[in-house]
Every structure is written in C-alpha cells, then in structure tokens.
Motif scaffolding. Structure first.
Motif, PDB file in Angstrom:
ATOM      1  N   ALA B  71     -62.381  38.319-157.528  1.00 17.41           N
ATOM      2  CA  ALA B  71     -62.442  37.618-156.105  1.00 17.41           C
ATOM      3  C   ALA B  71     -62.741  38.976-155.265  1.00 17.41           C
ATOM      4  CB  ALA B  71     -61.113  37.089-155.748  1.00 17.41           C
ATOM      5  N   PHE B  72     -62.195  39.965-155.467  1.00 15.48           N
ATOM      6  CA  PHE B  72     -62.269  41.061-154.440  1.00 15.48           C
ATOM      7  C   PHE B  72     -63.606  41.633-154.381  1.00 15.48           C
ATOM      8  CE2 PHE B  72     -62.269  45.659-153.738  1.00 15.48           C
ATOM      9  CZ  PHE B  72     -61.779  45.807-152.456  1.00 15.48           C
ATOM     10  N   THR B  73     -64.382  41.760-155.687  1.00 16.69           N
ATOM     11  CA  THR B  73     -65.629  42.190-155.724  1.00 16.69           C
ATOM     12  C   THR B  73     -66.544  41.132-155.049  1.00 16.69           C
ATOM     13  OG1 THR B  73     -65.077  43.458-157.786  1.00 16.69           O
ATOM     14  CG2 THR B  73     -67.496  43.086-157.223  1.00 16.69           C
ATOM     15  N   ALA B  74     -66.384  40.024-155.233  1.00 20.49           N
ATOM     16  CA  ALA B  74     -67.207  39.152-154.729  1.00 20.49           C
ATOM     17  C   ALA B  74     -67.136  39.101-153.207  1.00 20.49           C
ATOM     18  CB  ALA B  74     -66.977  37.845-155.072  1.00 20.49           C
ATOM     19  N   VAL B  75     -65.937  39.095-152.725  1.00 22.45           N
ATOM     20  CA  VAL B  75     -65.996  39.163-151.358  1.00 22.45           C
ATOM     21  C   VAL B  75     -66.514  40.492-150.707  1.00 22.45           C
ATOM     22  CG1 VAL B  75     -64.105  39.569-149.305  1.00 22.45           C
ATOM     23  CG2 VAL B  75     -63.709  37.661-151.107  1.00 22.45           C
ATOM     24  N   ALA B  76     -66.195  41.507-151.240  1.00 21.56           N
ATOM     25  CA  ALA B  76     -66.556  42.938-150.936  1.00 21.56           C
ATOM     26  C   ALA B  76     -68.188  42.807-150.996  1.00 21.56           C
ATOM     27  CB  ALA B  76     -66.529  43.963-151.802  1.00 21.56           C
TER      28      ALA B  76
END
Lengths: 355, 287, 357
Positions: B71-76
């Motif tokens: 989720a974090f990588t996607a958002v970033a």
C-alpha cells in the motif's frame, strides 16, 4: 600488396552485415568506399581497422595475420562523420593526443603538430577549445589528428557529410594532397558518387553488405559490371529500362519506342535485356549518329543555371535528361529527347553487364 | 555491433567484481544458508528444509506488513511519479532560473535519511512542530504518534518530500534532451499543450520514466530509516513495513533462520517485480 | 496561400544591439509572390535560418515587419500564422501511425473525420505513402519520415507558406534526387508558396524560381537561377554558386579594356567600370575554352567527373578552372585559353562594376 582480406564476412545475429569478401589494397593508395547508408561501409572499415572482428575469414597486413590484433595495437587513424574531438583539450593537445600516448619528445610533438596544423590551416587556432571552432575547423582538427602520426591505415568515414557545401569542396581539394606521398592506405567512405568521381583513384562500390565492384573510379562509373553497381554509382540516378533486342532494332518495354542498336551491342544475341543510360546521354538535341528518339510528357524541370534536368514520362516510365545549358520546358507539355544509344549499357536478366 | 574483443579491459573491472562479491554475493549466500537451517546458538546448525518459508507464508503478522508495504509503495509511486513529472514540466528550460531550480530540487536528496526522519519527527509534533501546530490550529485533530491515519499521512508526506526530487531531476533531464524542432512542429501543427505532452513528451520520456519508477519502487519498498526515526513503526503497528518487521525479527528475536527466509522472499519480490516491470516496458518498445 | 513581404527586417540575438555587427540579420527587404518557390541560400551563419525563424514566428524581429497578404503578422505566434515547416531532422510523432501523423494537424483543428480521411488519402497518394498509412511512423526510413513532415503541412488547406529547413540533410544522394524532384513536382501541382533554406546550391537552384543568396546577414543577390549563374552581382555569388565556382583574378582596366597579368581580356562591362577600388575579373569555368591563341596558361590538374572534366590551369599566379565536356581534347603542359566575352565581368570591391547595388 599490403592489406588483404581473405574471405572475410561479418554476421550479427541473423543479419549478414558483410558477405564473403576478398580484397587487396596497396600501400600509398586512396580507396573510396561508395554505397548508400547501411550498405556496410562502416562495418567493412571497422573490420579492416580491427575495431570489429570478422565472423569468418582473416585480415592480413604486410604479410602478417592481424585478424586478432586489436585496434590499439594496429597503427590506425580514424575520422568520423561527427566532429569527434576532446572537448576539454585545446586544438594543439587534440592534434597531439595520438603522439602523447607514444611518449614522444615534446620538441618532436611540437614540430609535428605545427606541420599538421599548417597543412590544415589551424595554426591560428591552436590555443582554442573545439567548442570555439566552426564545424569545418572542428573537422579539420579531427583530420589533423589522423595525419599527425604515421599511420599505416587511415579511415575517413563520411568526414565531409556534416559540412557546408562549399567547405566540402575546399576540403575535397585538400584531402588527396594530404595523403599523397604517405606510405599509408587511405579509405574514404561516402554516399555521394560525385565525391567519388572528384577524388578519382580507386573505388569500391557496396550494396547491402556486398562489394559489387572494385577498380579505378572513372572506369567503374563508365563500365559498371552490374545493374547494382550502375545504380550505386550514378548521380543523378541512371535511367534503367527493359528492352527487347531483335536484329538491328531495340524495342522498349514501356512506350511505343524503337531504337537502332549501336555497333557496340550489335553482336549480342537477340532477347530481353535491361539497359542503363546515364541522364547526360539523354539530350534535348540530337548529339550523335546512333540516337533514339524519346517522346513523352514533361513531369518536372529543374534548371540550375548551368544545367537543365528534365523528367519525362514515356509510356509509364520516367526518364531523366541532364543537359548543359538552359532548356526550359513547360510541365505537362510533350517533348522529344534524344538518347545516345551508343552509350547504353546492356545487362542480362541476372543484372550482369554484357556489352 | 561495435563489440570490442580486447579482454584487458576486464581486469579494470575486476576490483568492482571483488567488491560486489563481498558486499552482495557473499552475504546473500550466507542468508540463503541460514534460511534452510536451525540454530540454537554456539554456531551449531541443523538442516530444517523449507520450514521457515512455510512459517513465513502462514504468518499473519508478516502478511499484514507486506500489505502495508504494498500500500505504501503504491501510494508513494502514485503521488511521486505524476507530481515529479508535473514539476519537471513546469521548470524553466533555459535562463538563470534553471540552476536555481535544479539546486532547490536536489536539496532534499542531499539530506541523510535519519536526518530526514528526525526533521519530520520534530516538525510534525502536534505541540511544538511547525506542521503539527499548523494543522491543529486549523481545527483538524492531528497527532501522528497516536492516530494511524495521521501517522500514514506524515510518513507519505515525508517520503514525497524526500524523493519526488529524484523523479523531477530524471524527467527534467529527459525533457531537455528533446530537440526544439519537435516543439516547433507541434506548434505549427496546432497541437494543444495536452497533445504536446501526450504525443511528444510522454513518448520521449518513456525510458526515463521506466527508470524513475523502478528506482522509486525499489527504494520505497525497502524504506526503513526514516520511518523508524519518525514513528518507529507505530502507533501500534500502523506503519510497520516489511523492513521494520524484518529487523525486529532478526535483531529483536535472534531468529536467524526465519529472518533469513524472510530476507530472501523480500529480495525475490523486489527482483521479480522490477524484472517484470522492466521487460514489459521494453517489450512494448520492440513492437 | 499568401504573398509575403519582408519589410526592412533586422534581427539581433543581443538585448541591446548597437553596431552593425551585432545583427545576425542586417536589414532585409523582400517581396514574394503567392504560390512561388523560393530559396534562401548561403553558408552556415549567413542568417538564412534566422530569417526563416522570423517568418515562421519562432523568433520576434528586433526591427521591421513581416506581412502576409499585406497583413502585419510580426506579432503573431507560429500557430496563428498558418505556416508549415519541414525540419532538417525528420520530426514525426513516434507513437502514431503514418495516417494519424498526417491527420494530426487536422484533428487539432477539429476537422471532421470524413474530411480528414479524404484529405489524408489524397496527400498520401501524392507523396506515395499510401502503402504505409497503417504502419507506425517510427519504422519508416529517413526519406519516408521527411515525406510525412511535408504531408502534415500539405493536408492543411489554410497554410500560407511551407518552409523547408535543409530538409535533405539526412537523405541518401540517390533518394535526394527523387525527393527533390517530387517536391518540385508537388510545388508545381499545388502552387503553394514554399521557402527552401539550404547551403546546397544545387538544391536551391533546382527547386526555386527565385533564389536569395545571403552572406554575413545580408542579401547579396536575389534572382532566378539563370541570373545568378550568368551574371553574379558579387564575387561571393560567383564563388558560392557553381561547382567549381567562378574564376576570380585581379585585373586592371585601362581605356575600357581589362588586363590580367598584362594580357588584354574582353569583358562585358569593362567600359562601365571606372577603374577605382579593388578590381577583379570573374568568369565561370563553363565559359572558358581551350583555344589556339589567347591567354597562355599551364595545365596543372585534370579531374574526371564522369560527364565532364574539370581542368585546373595557372595563368601567372592565378588559378583558372575550365570545364571540358566528355570527349573534348585537353592539351598537356602549355595551352591557350579563350574567355567568352558576354560572360566575363569586372568586379569592383567585390561588386559587379557599373551596376546599381
């Protein structure tokens, strides 16, 4: 004989870049590699220089097999189409760079660079950086670097292609002088037939990775051994037409045109041929005894002041006439030209010249 | 086509091989070795087969942190790549402002990671931090040490601040290398700015964007220092990403075997995703 | 389509130009008729590209005006001037097909698809691109790509002028001939105003009805190819046009007669030259012939160009080149030359003597 290619070929993946080639070049010779872009000129040069290794075959220099000797250990100079110089070095240091690696004494370096700069008219610019020079001066610097050491082989890969027209003319005059008297073999790649003719010497015509002909320049131009060589070595493009020879008459495949057969082709057996006729043998007026008329609609006229180039459509085929002087024609009108049949080259169905 | 066959050059590269061997290959092999063994200390090792890997796949905690990580990588990526591209498009191509912009853009990249963490840690404090105070003053309840949403918001914001510049610089380099003639032709053809972007800039930036996305994927997937300094993975385990989980396992629990297995899976995920992404982008090119 | 007027145009790349040298383009005044084929010819740095960019609107002139059909467009953007341009290196939209490339300018102008299809098909036919319409444009050869660039200008019905900036630079010689003739043919068919910028005299002369020769930011001569060839107004034009260029040698004029190295030479304008300034005699290699008597020279070099030969001779210190057709006899060593009087001109300080500048 000093540089010899024995059955050299180069394959990259499934593509043949150079087909089986055997050639011999003499010392102190100026050889022109003529062919369209991607004909294999650069690859052939790199094979000879040792920058690329052949897939098969061997390269011999002065009787020694140098196929596996890398370019650094061959005594070779190269000039490219792009102006390649060291941007951080002065013109002097640029020219001196091939001498520096040999550890030559400063005095000798100075005198050699001085001489090279003088020949190439760079003396006033020795302290400048390449970026401060014009295109012509940059390329002259690159050429000076190529002549400053006594190379055995000098390769010039379309060195004038990126220069202005008139600058090209000047350098074309100078270049052969630079190399004459050196015990080097010079190779000069170009796409321009006109340039090859200006240099004279020897020409090697190339097409799709094959050497189609090698010999004295003017001879190839006048007597190409094949349709392919004729096409490579003509500027403007040579007129090529299908014909049927029957006795003393020649029937063109396109248009209702019949020509007499010139004495030079009289002994050919009757049958189908392709003929090649340089545009300057198709003239607005009758210039020789053995001429054939060619009537058609004018498609394009180009008048350069000294010459007229007229394209005419004869039965669906375009013929080009190139003549001295100004011969105005209106586009769309019918015009009659005269083809000097005695200069027609005959090629058989395989494209080999037979007359 | 221009292959050289002088093999001497390899000797020049040899030291690099040596370094790579010691700092990548050797540790990696050690990890592989650990991942299939059990140890109780004293340097005694027992063969354990694939048990660590099985445990790993059944472990809910790790699954959770993997989910958070994705989720974090996607958002970033979703924020940084378009934002970086947009900033690069807005930057001047010539004139005195070019160097000013470039330096400003490069600044965040020069700050060490742990400093980035501490900076944002202090800045986002609800009582004294500039950011925290401002947000609270606006009437929005914000406390990243207590509230998972606020923590996520802060971590993402920090990462965007730190790394968008990289995308900007890469895109900018790609943009300035497009010859002027393309823009002139587009003007003459009456192309609107969107068409210029869609048919000239984007196609010409494809390679650069591929590299930018790859780099940002790899980096953000391995994020550790900044988050540890900022939130320590909390509140609870709201910002506990894969790397944090891994370190806790390896150092906290001294479970060398499971940690090694974890590392390998982690490594493989990054390697496979990068490879897949790259081949897809390049295959498109060939057609 | 439009008539183009360049009214006292000057341009400098410096913010505050003062001296004449500060100007890349020094006061140019030109009138171009609608539907004509024009060429700007000169060496690199002569100002021809600057002039082209001023006409297209990519540059804004320091002084002067540009008018299309009498309308001042000096302050308009390129897109408002309705021009088309073909650049030195082919500019195509890589991701689009050939069809979409050709349709692009029309789609931007919201032309309806049926009309687009009609026009693109017609232009593709004209440019011999029909077979490649559904292919990706990036896969074409350089000459194909240049045709697309040209086609994007041709599809538009509102184009005032089509400009070419050294369009054949990356094209192989044999294709150069073809593409050049194609261009000429198209110009004749569609009768749009076209401006062709080049350093290659053959391209300029064969393409254009009127050629503007430029040097150092100035227009040296404007004229038809025949005028430029037969009566160059400046030795620069004589040198730059023609291959090899005009023979130029110092001379004296006494009593309406010209003398080179002490030998009398009949010149067309000898009577009108006042004998002041630096005097030179110019004659093109095409108008020099070998003769039984006349100017004594030494033959130094013969180059065989195929359909003719270029012979380099020395008349005292001066090099005199002449062109001998295939089959013509060339003496060795000592020889005599005859100059065609009608094409022998005297130049005073570089300019044709007795002519108003």
């Amino acid at each position: 004989m000093t540089l010899e290619l024995k059955n050299v070929s180069k394959r990259v993946g499934a593509d043949m870049h150079i087909h089986d080639t055997s050639l011999v070049f003499d010392d102190n010779s100026f050889n022109i590699l003529l062919g369209a872009t991607r004909a294999g000129k650069t690859t052939l040069m790199q094979l000879m220089a040792g920058i690329q290794k052949p897939t098969a075959g061997t390269v011999w220099h002065r009787g020694k097999d140098v196929t596996h000797v890398p370019v650094q250990r061959r005594n070779v100079s190269m000039v490219y189409q792009q102006f390649i110089n060291y941007p951080m070095l002065s013109v002097f240091e640029n020219i001196a760079s091939p001498l520096r690696v040999t550890g030559m004494a400063e005095k000798e370096v100075k005198s050699r660079v001085g001489r090279a700069a003088e020949i190439l008219r760079l003396t006033a610019m020795l302290d400048r950086k390449p970026a401060e020079l014009s295109g012509g001066q940059q390329q002259r610097t690159a050429i000076a670097r190529a002549i400053v050491k006594d190379s055995d082989l000098i390769f010039l890969d379309e060195p004038l292609a990126n220069l202005d027209y008139k600058l090209r003319e000047e350098l074309r005059d100078e270049l052969p002088k630079l190399f004459s008297g050196r015990n080097a073999i010079v190779f000069y790649a170009t796409t321009e037939p006109h340039e090859a003719l200006l240099f004279g010497n020897q020409t090697l015509t190339m097409h799709e990775g094959r050497i189609t002909q090698f010999g004295p320049t003017a001879e190839i131009y006048r007597k190409p051994n094949s349709l392919v060589s004729a096409r490579v070595f003509s500027d403007p493009p040579i007129n090529i037409a299908k014909v049927t020879k029957k006795g003393r008459s020649l029937q063109l495949a396109h248009g209702d045109v019949t020509w007499p057969v010139a004495p030079s082709a009289a002994r050919l057996p009757d049958g189908d041929y392709s003929i090649g006729l340089q545009p300057h043998y198709v003239l607005p007026q009758k210039a020789s005894e053995t001429s054939g008329a060619l009537s058609g609609r004018v498609l394009v006229t180009e008048i350069s002041g000294s010459e007229s180039v007229v394209h005419i459509d004869v039965g669906g085929q375009t013929w080009v006439s190139q003549s001295h002087g100004v011969h105005p024609h209106q586009v769309g009108e019918m015009a009659t030209f005269h083809a000097d049949v005695s200069h027609a080259l005959f090629f058989d169905s395989a494209g080999k010249r037979v007359s | 086509m221009n292959k050289t066959f002088n093999n001497k050059a390899w000797w020049m590269v040899f030291p690099v091989f040596l370094v790579v061997a010691f700092n990548a290959l050797v540790p990696l092999m050690t990890v592989v070795n650990y991942s299939v063994q059990e140890t109780f200390g004293n340097n005694e090792f027992f063969w354990s087969g694939t048990i660590w890997f099985q445990q790993l796949l059944e472990n809910d905690q790790i699954r959770d942190s993997l989910g958070r990580q994705i989720a974090f990588t996607a958002v970033a990526l979703f924020i940084q790549v378009p934002l970086g591209l947009a900033i690069a498009l807005c930057m001047p191509r010539k004139g005195p402002w070019v160097s000013v912009c470039l330096v400003l853009m490069a600044l965040p990249l020069l700050v060490p990671w742990n400093v980035v963490g501490s900076m944002w840690n202090i800045m986002a404090l609800p009582d004294i931090g500039l950011l925290g105070k401002t947000i609270n003053a606006m009437g929005i309840h914000y406390n990243y040490t207590r509230d998972p949403v606020a923590a996520w918001f802060t971590v993402v914001l920090m990462d965007v601040w730190h790394w968008t510049s990289l995308v900007v610089l890469l895109c900018y380099a790609g943009l300035v290398s497009i010859p002027d003639a393309y823009y002139q032709a587009a003007k003459i053809d009456g192309a609107r700015p969107w068409a210029v972007f869609r048919y000239i800039q984007l196609p010409k930036l494809k390679h650069v964007l591929t590299i930018a996305i790859l780099l940002r994927f790899m980096d953000s997937f391995m994020i550790y220092t900044e988050v540890i300094v900022l939130t320590g993975g909390g509140p609870g385990s709201a910002t506990k990403f894969l790397s944090i989980d891994l370190v806790q396992k390896a150092l906290g629990g001294f479970d060398l075997g499971p940690a090694a297995a974890f590392s390998i899976v982690y490594f493989l995920i990054i390697l496979l995703t990068s490879w897949l992404f790259y081949t897809l982008m390049m295959r498109n090119e060939a057609n | 389509m439009a008539k183009i007027t360049i009214d006292n145009l000057r341009h400098s790349y410096l913010p505050e130009p003062k001296r004449d040298e500060d100007f890349a383009l020094k006061r140019v005044h030109l009138d171009w008729a609608d539907g004509g084929a024009y060429a700007l010819l000169g060496p690199s740095g002569c100002g021809k590209t600057t002039l082209l960019n001023l006409i297209s609107g990519l540059l804004h002139p320091t002084e002067g005006r540009i008018l299309f059909d009498g309308r001042d467009v000096s302050n308009e953007t390129p897109e408002h001037r309705n021009i088309a341009q073909v650049f030195q290196f082919p500019v195509i939209y890589d991701t689009m097909t050939v069809y979409d490339n050709l349709a692009f300018p029309l789609r931007n102008r919201k032309v309806d698809e049926a009309e687009i299809k009609k026009r693109v098909t017609a232009i593709a036919e004209m440019l011999e691109l029909t077979a490649t319409l559904s292919k990706r444009a990036s896969g074409l050869t350089a000459d194909g790509k240049q045709k697309i660039s040209l086609g994007r200008g041709l599809v538009r019905s509102d184009v005032n002028v089509i400009m070419f900036d050294e369009p054949l630079t990356v094209i192989d010689p044999h294709l150069k001939w073809q593409l050049r003739s194609k261009l000429k043919e198209l110009q004749h068919r569609i009768r749009r105003t076209m401006i062709y910028v080049t350093h290659d005299q053959t391209e300029a002369l064969t393409f254009a009805d009127q050629v503007v020769v430029m040097n150092n930011g100035e227009v040296v001569q404007t004229g038809t190819p025949i005028e430029l060839f037969e009566k160059p107004k400046h030795i620069f034009v004589g040198h730059f046009i023609g291959s090899p260029g005009m023979n130029v040698m110092p001379c004296q004029v006494r009593g309406g007669k010209a003398f080179v190295e002490g030998h009398a030479v009949a010149a067309d304008n000898a009577a009108s030259s006042k004998g002041s300034g630096r005097l030179e005699l110019g004659i093109r290699p095409e108008f020099v012939t070998f003769a039984d008597k006349g100017l004594p020279v030494d033959v130094v070099k013969v180059s065989d160009i195929g359909r003719y030969r270029v012979v380099d001779t020395r008349l005292g210190e001066n090099s005199v080149k002449l062109i001998v057709p295939e089959g013509g006899a060339i003496p060795e060593g000592k020889a005599h030359l005859a100059f065609d009087k009608a094409h022998t001109q005297i130049y005073s300080d570089g300019w044709l003597a007795g002519e108003a500048r």
